[in-house]
Design a protein around this motif. Structure first.
Motif: not given
Length: 208
Positions: A7-8, A25, A27-29, A109, A200, A202
């Motif tokens: 999530n962004k 940016t 990003i929580k991955v 992305i 998102l 990736i």
């Protein structure tokens, strides 16, 4: 290398050792779970399906719940498949997180862009406007759109007013500048689709 979902979080800037500022940016991955392994023998191609974000059963359909139960995996809200060349390195239930990437990698992305509603030609297609003075009645109107009796119709694909944004789009070759393994954060140079909180996908950029 396998892709991952996240999530962004938002945008900020970081400074390099030479003092230059880079827009980035955050990003929580992940963490994501391997929910299915597809092979050429059973499915005709090699791929890994991953699941992301724990969910209650009420948000999933019965086929989705049955699919995850077959692999003995907890309910997950999002499922995504990535085709790869080699699947022997993966097992069902394996955790995929930010450690699969390293600083200096390039990623593509994908996500849903910000929806901007019904927009006119100036905003949607960068058309120029008409004159604003001397009695002109064509300021932001589209103007003539056809050729008259021949062909007597408007050709498909004509640039006109309509829905802008809210579509899946991909930004390619974004450089990974920093990785936070503790918080599962991926920091990439540049902007990615959507608002903060946007889902998102990736995946590593394919080398030519």
């Amino acid at each position: 290398m396998l892709g991952i979902l996240g999530n962004k979080v938002g945008m900020t800037q970081i400074f390099t050792e030479d003092g230059s500022a880079n827009p980035v940016t955050v990003i929580k991955v992940g963490p994501c779970v391997v929910t299915q392994i597809k092979t050429i023998e059973t499915d005709g191609y090699n791929a890994i399906q991953i699941g992301y974000q724990n969910s209650s059963t009420k948000h999933l359909t019965k086929p989705e719940l049955g699919h995850l139960k077959k692999s003995q995996i907890q309910p997950l809200r999002y499922l995504k498949e990535y085709q790869i060349e080699e699947v022997n390195d993966f097992t069902l239930g394996q955790i995929i997180n930010v450690q699969n990437f390293k600083e200096g990698d390039y990623v593509d992305i994908s996500g849903k862009s910000i929806g901007k509603g019904f927009s006119g030609n100036q905003k949607r297609h960068n058309f120029s406007r008409g004159p604003m003075t001397h009695g002109s009645k064509n300021h932001r109107e589209p103007g003539s759109i056809g050729q008259g009796s021949t062909p007597g119709r408007v050709f498909p694909g004509k640039k006109m007013a309509g829905q802008l944004g809210g579509k899946t789009t991909t930004v390619s070759k974004l450089e990974v500048l920093k990785i936070d393994s503790k918080e599962n954060l991926l920091i990439v140079k540049g902007s990615v689709p959507g608002k903060p909180g946007n889902l998102l996908s990736i995946k590593p950029t394919k080398r030519a």
